[in-house]
Design a protein around this motif. Structure first.
Motif, short mmCIF file in Angstrom:
data_model
loop_
_atom_site.label_atom_id
_atom_site.label_comp_id
_atom_site.label_asym_id
_atom_site.label_seq_id
_atom_site.Cartn_x
_atom_site.Cartn_y
_atom_site.Cartn_z
N ASP A 50 41.74 46.41 42.64
CA ASP A 50 41.95 45.15 43.35
C ASP A 50 41.84 43.96 42.39
O ASP A 50 41.10 43.02 42.62
CB ASP A 50 40.94 45.01 44.50
CG ASP A 50 41.33 43.90 45.48
OD1 ASP A 50 42.52 43.56 45.54
OD2 ASP A 50 40.43 43.38 46.17
N ARG A 154 35.68 38.10 42.92
CA ARG A 154 35.92 39.50 43.25
C ARG A 154 35.22 39.83 44.57
O ARG A 154 34.36 39.08 45.02
CB ARG A 154 35.41 40.41 42.13
CG ARG A 154 36.14 40.23 40.79
CD ARG A 154 37.63 40.43 40.98
NE ARG A 154 38.33 40.64 39.72
CZ ARG A 154 39.20 39.79 39.21
NH1 ARG A 154 39.46 38.66 39.83
NH2 ARG A 154 39.84 40.07 38.09
N THR A 155 35.56 40.95 45.14
CA THR A 155 34.99 41.32 46.45
C THR A 155 33.68 42.09 46.31
O THR A 155 33.07 42.44 47.32
CB THR A 155 35.99 42.16 47.25
OG1 THR A 155 36.31 43.35 46.50
CG2 THR A 155 37.28 41.39 47.51
N ARG A 157 29.88 43.23 46.01
CA ARG A 157 28.68 42.69 46.67
C ARG A 157 27.47 42.67 45.74
O ARG A 157 26.45 42.08 46.08
CB ARG A 157 28.38 43.50 47.93
CG ARG A 157 29.46 43.33 49.00
CD ARG A 157 29.30 44.27 50.17
NE ARG A 157 30.33 44.01 51.17
CZ ARG A 157 30.15 43.27 52.26
NH1 ARG A 157 28.97 42.74 52.50
NH2 ARG A 157 31.14 43.07 53.11
N SER A 195 37.72 39.10 52.66
CA SER A 195 36.96 40.01 51.81
C SER A 195 36.28 39.28 50.66
O SER A 195 35.15 39.61 50.27
CB SER A 195 37.87 41.12 51.27
OG SER A 195 38.35 41.94 52.31
N GLN A 196 36.95 38.30 50.10
CA GLN A 196 36.35 37.52 49.03
C GLN A 196 35.16 36.71 49.54
O GLN A 196 34.14 36.59 48.85
CB GLN A 196 37.40 36.60 48.40
CG GLN A 196 38.44 37.32 47.58
CD GLN A 196 39.53 36.40 47.09
OE1 GLN A 196 40.24 35.78 47.89
NE2 GLN A 196 39.68 36.28 45.79
N ASP A 198 33.32 37.53 52.14
CA ASP A 198 32.27 38.52 52.42
C ASP A 198 31.48 38.84 51.15
O ASP A 198 30.25 38.91 51.15
CB ASP A 198 32.87 39.81 52.97
CG ASP A 198 33.35 39.67 54.42
OD1 ASP A 198 32.95 38.70 55.09
OD2 ASP A 198 34.13 40.53 54.86
N GLY A 199 32.21 39.05 50.04
CA GLY A 199 31.55 39.34 48.78
C GLY A 199 30.71 38.18 48.30
O GLY A 199 29.59 38.37 47.80
#
Length: 236
Positions: A50, A154-155, A157, A195-196, A198-199
């Protein structure tokens, strides 16, 4: 726009523009790269899933910097120039890259305080170029500026370099804690996907948790910077 030239450094094929408005001129970097690959293999054999390298991250970094009150990222806006959309970031005149700095910091505590904020921002945004000293600029006053976030957000965590996080601005940690998904979506959602974000929130939680754990282990005075040293690190 009255002039343009290719930027000699970097791989994003950016251009340096000279702009004229209301009788005043200013230089800025125009970046249009917007690449996304499900799997990217680099020349050194590294592989990234990704992969993203986008001008959108430049605008998101500036908006996040403003949200947190850090003051490291020079102003960036989204602009369409010559039929192409990209990020336009104010050029820091008189700045040198950290790799070229040949004079010691005049105010060591102030310099260190800014670098603590740089390391936190790299971890928060998961900037994969965080080891590139060309992205850390300073001017004669020894004020630090942070540029080139096209490979950030980046996604993941986890944190990219948690060991770099040893001291913190308490106001910055408090501002981090107040970030909400709704606020991030409203301010950054034009340039970052879900998603970004969320990360970003997951990494925020890890940074706050690390600050609290270190303070409990070592004492708050050893971890949180004195109030007089937090003017730009989340306390402006």
């Amino acid at each position: 726009m009255i002039a343009e030239e290719p930027l000699p450094l970097g791989v994003t094929r950016s251009r340096r523009l000279t702009l004229l408005a209301d009788g005043r001129t200013a230089r800025a970097i125009f970046k249009t790269i917007d690449e996304h690959a499900l799997r990217k293999v680099f020349a050194d054999g590294r592989t990234e899933i990704d992969f993203r390298d986008s001008w959108k991250n430049e605008v998101a970094a500036y908006e996040l910097d403003k949200l947190l009150g850090i003051g490291l990222v020079p102003p960036v806006v989204e602009r369409r120039i010559g039929g192409v959309t990209g990020s336009l970031q104010l050029w820091v005149e008189g700045a040198v890259m950290e790799s070229e700095r040949d004079a010691p910091a005049v105010d060591v505590p102030e310099w260190n305080r800014q670098m603590f904020a740089v390391r936190l921002f790299h971890n928060l945004t998961y900037n994969t170029d965080f080891n590139n000293v060309s992205n850390v600029l300073s001017v004669a006053s020894r004020r630090i500026y942070l540029v080139d976030h096209s490979r950030a957000f980046r996604t993941h965590r986890h944190l990219i370099s948690p060991g770099d996080l040893t001291r913190f601005s308490r106001p910055l940690i408090e501002n981090l804690g107040r970030l909400s998904r709704e606020t991030l979506a409203a301010r950054l959602g034009r340039w970052l996907n879900r998603s970004q974000i969320d990360g970003l929130l997951a990494r925020r939680d890890r940074i706050v948790a690390r600050a609290e754990a270190l303070a409990a282990e070592l004492g708050e005075e050893a971890v949180y910077l004195p109030a007089a040293e937090t003017s730009r690190a989340g306390g402006r």
